[in-house]
Design an enzyme around this catalytic site. Structure first.
Site, PDB file in Angstrom:
ATOM      1  N   GLU A 191      88.718 -20.820  -3.010  1.00  0.00           N
ATOM      2  CA  GLU A 191      89.962 -20.675  -2.249  1.00  0.00           C
ATOM      3  C   GLU A 191      90.492 -22.178  -1.997  1.00  0.00           C
ATOM      4  OE1 GLU A 191      91.398 -19.314   2.041  1.00  0.00           O
ATOM      5  OE2 GLU A 191      89.739 -18.482   1.535  1.00  0.00           O
ATOM      6  N   SER A 208      86.611 -21.764   4.772  1.00  0.00           N
ATOM      7  CA  SER A 208      86.154 -20.817   3.806  1.00  0.00           C
ATOM      8  C   SER A 208      86.371 -21.463   2.481  1.00  0.00           C
ATOM      9  CB  SER A 208      86.777 -19.668   4.104  1.00  0.00           C
ATOM     10  OG  SER A 208      86.469 -19.138   5.121  1.00  0.00           O
ATOM     11  N   ARG A 243      96.074 -14.458  -0.232  1.00  0.00           N
ATOM     12  CA  ARG A 243      95.763 -15.992  -0.436  1.00  0.00           C
ATOM     13  C   ARG A 243      96.574 -16.581  -1.523  1.00  0.00           C
ATOM     14  NH1 ARG A 243      94.431 -14.386   3.435  1.00  0.00           N
ATOM     15  NH2 ARG A 243      92.344 -14.712   4.846  1.00  0.00           N
TER      16      ARG A 243
END
Length: 337
Positions: free
Chosen positions: A333, A237, A163
């Site tokens: 995130e 998420s 990520r």
């Protein structure tokens, strides 16, 4: 180019947070970027580049200029069994996935229904169900804010990790992605080993799946777990799956033998953030106007009227509780603004 003042961003972020931008404009081409950055007012204001608004949480009005990236277009170049698909940064990601699946271009079918735009895909190194953008990435073009030049980045240039990319690291805020090229295949090796894909294929009596089958199954799994932002505000998420040292994992496993875990680089171990949060009792919890989704504790939602501050405070509560129970620090995130 017109600069809109006090422009609402409520319909431009998937959390549906009611905030305004001091200044706003829409970017439809690289030429638009050249033009807007020749305007002296740009240098007088802080800048936010906005794609699909699916990976951010606004905690207040944005006191600066928002550039909404809407660069469109899809181009295809075949190289034997490989297919190079180039898409404008403003293309909707899931629309590109559907296009590639329909054409028989394999490689991104596991990334079905991920919200957002193409431009965000290399920045976030988006991933799901065993596939990440770095696995299919060929190159991208990006506008360099300081020089006004368009530069091309190779896979190595992007310095991908979980990520993460160079655009979130040492080059953060210096470039605006304008297009991305993916190296796909007509004879791709389908990835069905991750998560519930295989069990769902078996449930459907599919023994030799096509990429369309995989895409359809991934979509069904995601819909069963994740809320539609058009009906309830969310950013998918909210937390990254934490990666911990093997020694820490070895201490945790005897205490929590059913804890899901996956191998990670350098001998480390990736844990499932959703499981950690659910085990702490947060799944489906309502906290004022926010909370976690009833089917997936990893997803924070806006039940209606939530402020960004309210969602942020709730995420702090989750982080603190997980750290107290497991000694594992969750990382958000989403981008906090």
């Amino acid at each position: 180019m017109p600069l809109l003042e006090n422009h609402s961003l409520q319909q431009l972020n998937t959390f549906g947070i009611d905030v305004n931008a001091k200044l706003f404009t829409n970017i439809s081409s690289e030429a638009d970027l050249t033009e807007i950055f020749s305007n002296p007012i740009v240098k007088e204001n802080k800048l936010l580049v906005l794609g699909g608004g699916s990976n951010m949480l606004f905690t207040k009005d944005y006191d600066g200029l928002v550039l909404k990236i809407s660069i469109k277009g899809i181009d295809v170049k075949e190289e034997g069994d490989d297919v190079l698909v180039t898409a404008g940064a403003g293309e909707v990601w899931d629309s590109l996935v559907k296009y590639c699946v329909a054409k028989g271009y394999a490689g991104i079918e596991n990334l079905t229904l991920i919200p957002g735009t193409v431009g965000a895909s290399p920045i976030q190194n988006i991933g799901a169900y065993g596939v990440e953008i770095k696995d299919v990435f060929d190159s991208c073009t990006a506008f360099e804010i300081a020089t006004g030049q368009i530069k091309t980045f190779s896979k190595a240039d992007c310095e991908f990790s979980y990520r993460e990319s160079v655009f979130k690291g040492k080059l953060k805020g210096q470039f605006i992605v304008t297009s991305v090229t993916y190296r796909l295949s007509r004879t791709g090796n389908l990835q069905t080993h991750y998560g519930a894909i295989n069990s769902e294929l078996e449930r459907r009596n599919i023994s030799e799946p096509t990429m369309a089958d995989v895409s359809e199954v991934v979509a069904a799994i995601r819909v069963s777990k994740l809320p539609d932002p058009s009906t309830i505000g969310n950013a998918g998420s909210f937390f990254k799956n934490p990666i911990i040292d093997k020694a820490v994992f070895d201490e945790l496993l005897p205490q929590f033998p059913d804890m899901p875990h996956y191998p990670a680089p350098d001998g480390r171990v990736k844990l499932a953030a959703g499981w950690l949060i659910e085990t702490c009792g947060f799944k489906g919890l309502v906290d004022g106007n926010t909370g976690t989704w009833k089917n997936q504790a990893l997803v924070l939602v806006n039940h209606g009227g939530a402020t960004g501050q309210e969602v942020y405070r709730f995420s702090e509560k989750i982080i603190n509780t997980v750290q107290q129970k497991f000694g594992v620090l969750l990382e958000r995130e989403v981008n906090i603004l």
